[in-house]
Write an enzyme that holds these catalytic residues in place. Structure first.
Site, PDB file in Angstrom:
ATOM      1  N   TYR A 128       0.840  -1.209   0.000  1.00  0.00           N
ATOM      2  CA  TYR A 128       0.000   0.000   0.000  1.00  0.00           C
ATOM      3  C   TYR A 128       0.875   1.259   0.000  1.00  0.00           C
ATOM      4  O   TYR A 128       0.681   2.173  -0.814  1.00  0.00           O
ATOM      5  CB  TYR A 128      -0.913  -0.034   1.240  1.00  0.00           C
ATOM      6  CG  TYR A 128      -1.748   1.203   1.490  1.00  0.00           C
ATOM      7  CD1 TYR A 128      -3.019   1.334   0.938  1.00  0.00           C
ATOM      8  CD2 TYR A 128      -1.286   2.226   2.305  1.00  0.00           C
ATOM      9  CE1 TYR A 128      -3.791   2.461   1.183  1.00  0.00           C
ATOM     10  CE2 TYR A 128      -2.051   3.357   2.566  1.00  0.00           C
ATOM     11  CZ  TYR A 128      -3.303   3.465   2.006  1.00  0.00           C
ATOM     12  OH  TYR A 128      -4.072   4.588   2.252  1.00  0.00           O
ATOM     13  N   LYS A 132       1.395   4.177  -3.007  1.00  0.00           N
ATOM     14  CA  LYS A 132       1.200   5.614  -2.713  1.00  0.00           C
ATOM     15  C   LYS A 132       2.476   6.396  -3.046  1.00  0.00           C
ATOM     16  O   LYS A 132       2.421   7.483  -3.614  1.00  0.00           O
ATOM     17  CB  LYS A 132       0.839   5.817  -1.241  1.00  0.00           C
ATOM     18  CG  LYS A 132      -0.506   5.217  -0.835  1.00  0.00           C
ATOM     19  CD  LYS A 132      -1.646   6.002  -1.408  1.00  0.00           C
ATOM     20  CE  LYS A 132      -2.990   5.589  -0.845  1.00  0.00           C
ATOM     21  NZ  LYS A 132      -4.092   6.160  -1.621  1.00  0.00           N
ATOM     22  N   ARG A 163     -15.488  -1.078   8.168  1.00  0.00           N
ATOM     23  CA  ARG A 163     -14.144  -1.604   7.924  1.00  0.00           C
ATOM     24  C   ARG A 163     -13.600  -2.079   9.266  1.00  0.00           C
ATOM     25  O   ARG A 163     -13.230  -1.257  10.122  1.00  0.00           O
ATOM     26  CB  ARG A 163     -13.232  -0.524   7.349  1.00  0.00           C
ATOM     27  CG  ARG A 163     -13.679  -0.016   5.989  1.00  0.00           C
ATOM     28  CD  ARG A 163     -12.705   0.995   5.430  1.00  0.00           C
ATOM     29  NE  ARG A 163     -13.134   1.509   4.144  1.00  0.00           N
ATOM     30  CZ  ARG A 163     -12.518   2.476   3.478  1.00  0.00           C
ATOM     31  NH1 ARG A 163     -11.426   3.037   3.975  1.00  0.00           N
ATOM     32  NH2 ARG A 163     -12.970   2.899   2.327  1.00  0.00           N
TER      33      ARG A 163
HETATM   34  P1  NDP Z   1     -13.083   6.730   0.846  1.00  0.00           P
HETATM   35  O1  NDP Z   1     -12.729   5.283   0.802  1.00  0.00           O
HETATM   36  O2  NDP Z   1     -14.077   7.173   1.835  1.00  0.00           O
HETATM   37  O3  NDP Z   1     -13.558   7.227  -0.604  1.00  0.00           O
HETATM   38  C1  NDP Z   1     -12.831   6.881  -1.724  1.00  0.00           C
HETATM   39  C2  NDP Z   1     -13.315   7.630  -2.947  1.00  0.00           C
HETATM   40  O4  NDP Z   1     -12.677   7.056  -4.105  1.00  0.00           O
HETATM   41  C3  NDP Z   1     -14.822   7.523  -3.174  1.00  0.00           C
HETATM   42  O5  NDP Z   1     -15.294   8.712  -3.759  1.00  0.00           O
HETATM   43  C4  NDP Z   1     -14.922   6.367  -4.164  1.00  0.00           C
HETATM   44  O6  NDP Z   1     -16.047   6.391  -5.003  1.00  0.00           O
HETATM   45  C5  NDP Z   1     -13.689   6.595  -5.002  1.00  0.00           C
HETATM   46  N1  NDP Z   1     -13.342   5.330  -5.633  1.00  0.00           N
HETATM   47  C6  NDP Z   1     -12.935   4.201  -5.014  1.00  0.00           C
HETATM   48  N2  NDP Z   1     -12.802   3.218  -5.924  1.00  0.00           N
HETATM   49  C7  NDP Z   1     -13.141   3.744  -7.121  1.00  0.00           C
HETATM   50  C8  NDP Z   1     -13.224   3.220  -8.435  1.00  0.00           C
HETATM   51  N3  NDP Z   1     -12.921   1.948  -8.715  1.00  0.00           N
HETATM   52  N4  NDP Z   1     -13.622   4.043  -9.422  1.00  0.00           N
HETATM   53  C9  NDP Z   1     -13.927   5.313  -9.157  1.00  0.00           C
HETATM   54  N5  NDP Z   1     -13.891   5.884  -7.944  1.00  0.00           N
HETATM   55  C10 NDP Z   1     -13.495   5.100  -6.926  1.00  0.00           C
HETATM   56  O7  NDP Z   1     -11.733   7.561   0.974  1.00  0.00           O
HETATM   57  P2  NDP Z   1     -11.049   8.137   2.303  1.00  0.00           P
HETATM   58  O8  NDP Z   1     -11.538   9.514   2.528  1.00  0.00           O
HETATM   59  O9  NDP Z   1     -11.088   7.122   3.365  1.00  0.00           O
HETATM   60  O10 NDP Z   1      -9.530   8.183   1.825  1.00  0.00           O
HETATM   61  C11 NDP Z   1      -9.098   9.103   0.836  1.00  0.00           C
HETATM   62  C12 NDP Z   1      -7.667   8.777   0.461  1.00  0.00           C
HETATM   63  O11 NDP Z   1      -6.858   8.822   1.650  1.00  0.00           O
HETATM   64  C13 NDP Z   1      -7.449   7.401  -0.144  1.00  0.00           C
HETATM   65  O12 NDP Z   1      -6.524   7.502  -1.186  1.00  0.00           O
HETATM   66  C14 NDP Z   1      -6.851   6.592   1.002  1.00  0.00           C
HETATM   67  O13 NDP Z   1      -5.985   5.573   0.537  1.00  0.00           O
HETATM   68  C15 NDP Z   1      -6.070   7.663   1.744  1.00  0.00           C
HETATM   69  N6  NDP Z   1      -5.852   7.383   3.165  1.00  0.00           N
HETATM   70  C16 NDP Z   1      -6.786   6.742   3.911  1.00  0.00           C
HETATM   71  C17 NDP Z   1      -6.564   6.471   5.259  1.00  0.00           C
HETATM   72  C18 NDP Z   1      -7.607   5.784   6.100  1.00  0.00           C
HETATM   73  O14 NDP Z   1      -7.383   5.644   7.324  1.00  0.00           O
HETATM   74  N7  NDP Z   1      -8.709   5.370   5.539  1.00  0.00           N
HETATM   75  C19 NDP Z   1      -5.322   6.887   5.905  1.00  0.00           C
HETATM   76  C20 NDP Z   1      -4.436   7.635   5.054  1.00  0.00           C
HETATM   77  C21 NDP Z   1      -4.701   7.861   3.724  1.00  0.00           C
HETATM   78  P3  NDP Z   1     -17.337   5.460  -4.700  1.00  0.00           P
HETATM   79  O15 NDP Z   1     -18.068   6.191  -3.597  1.00  0.00           O
HETATM   80  O16 NDP Z   1     -18.046   5.436  -6.001  1.00  0.00           O
HETATM   81  O17 NDP Z   1     -16.817   4.118  -4.244  1.00  0.00           O
END
Ligand code: NDP
Length: 231
Positions: A128, A132, A163
């Site tokens: 992961y 990134k 999750r």
């Molecule tokens: P979410 O998982 O809540 O949302 C992800 C977004 O990406 C949604 O809008 C989703 O759309 C879109 N997406 C996911 N898969 C696809 C796909 N196949 N095609 C098109 N759109 C897609 O994001 P977070 O706010 O949790 O995280 C944002 C970023 O921060 C991510 O890159 C994550 O890796 C990173 N991050 C997260 C952490 C955590 O603790 N969760 C920690 C640090 C960084 P849809 O609603 O249609 O699925």
């Protein structure tokens, strides 16, 4: 007084935990004239400044006209579990984000704000973090005059989906956070709302035309809190 230029901002990941809060925050700000949120399902938000075209993320180039904006904020991402495989995860987190960054650069966007993660590095042994880090390096190569990369730790906030590992982490995070001091502060869990507020403030800071839009930086926990106005 410095003049302000109303901004057109494109947000990727607008239906997500952080991206949704970024969109809502931007819509409230007078510095922002228009928010474009390409999605695969509508956000549920209705606002005169917001357009949310449903697009095919496998063919973002077919929607290149959407990327003619001032600033792009990328909060797109999935999990390996949701994606189903490492390859599919990479396709979304690396592939879609980089394609969007490239389309924005070609269309003349000057600023890119990328949500990455603490520990991101192309040399990481953790898949992961490596994806990134590779994304960060590839976006740097595009030569945006202004590039900010966010390195938050575990995101805290209310999700619609469950999750298990994250939910556990979120429960213990307030205790863990207190023990993370000095250089370990960057690993603290952080409210997605705080990250979003920081991004919105940073974007709106770019509306002042007196300052040239240049800069390259990585923001970790303390800077994200400062940008959010939390100190
Ligand atoms: P979410 O998982 O809540 O949302 C992800 C977004 O990406 C949604 O809008 C989703 O759309 C879109 N997406 C996911 N898969 C696809 C796909 N196949 N095609 C098109 N759109 C897609 O994001 P977070 O706010 O949790 O995280 C944002 C970023 O921060 C991510 O890159 C994550 O890796 C990173 N991050 C997260 C952490 C955590 O603790 N969760 C920690 C640090 C960084 P849809 O609603 O249609 O699925």
């Amino acid at each position: 007084m410095a003049e302000t230029q109303p901004l057109r901002v494109l947000v990727l990941g607008a239906t997500g935990l952080t991206g949704g809060k970024v969109v809502n925050g931007l819509l409230e700000r007078s510095e922002v004239a228009e928010v474009v949120a390409p999605v695969r399902r509508p956000t549920g938000v209705d606002h005169p400044k917001l357009t949310q075209p449903v697009v095919d993320f496998d063919d973002l180039a077919a929607h290149s006209e959407l990327f003619d904006v001032n600033v792009i904020v990328c909060c797109l991402g999935t999990t390996i579990k949701k994606a189903g495989s490492q390859e599919q995860f990479r396709k979304v987190d690396f592939g879609y984000s980089l394609k969007a960054a490239g389309l924005g650069r070609s269309a003349g966007a000057r600023a890119f704000i990328l949500m990455s993660a603490v520990g991101a590095s192309a040399n990481s042994k953790i898949f992961y973090n490596r994806v990134k880090g590779e994304l960060e390096d590839a976006v740097r190569e595009l030569g945006y005059p202004y590039l900010s990369i966010y390195h938050p730790g575990l995101l805290l906030g209310q999700r619609q989906e469950h999750r298990t590992a994250e939910a556990l982490g979120i429960k213990v995070m307030p205790l863990v956070n207190r023990a993370l001091l000095g250089p370990l502060v960057q690993y603290r869990g952080i409210e997605a709302a705080t990250v979003a507020r920081a991004m919105v403030n940073e974007v709106c800071g770019l509306a002042t035309t007196a300052d040239p839009v240049v800069g390259r930086q990585v923001w970790t926990y303390p800077e994200i809190c400062r940008l959010a106005g939390d100190e």
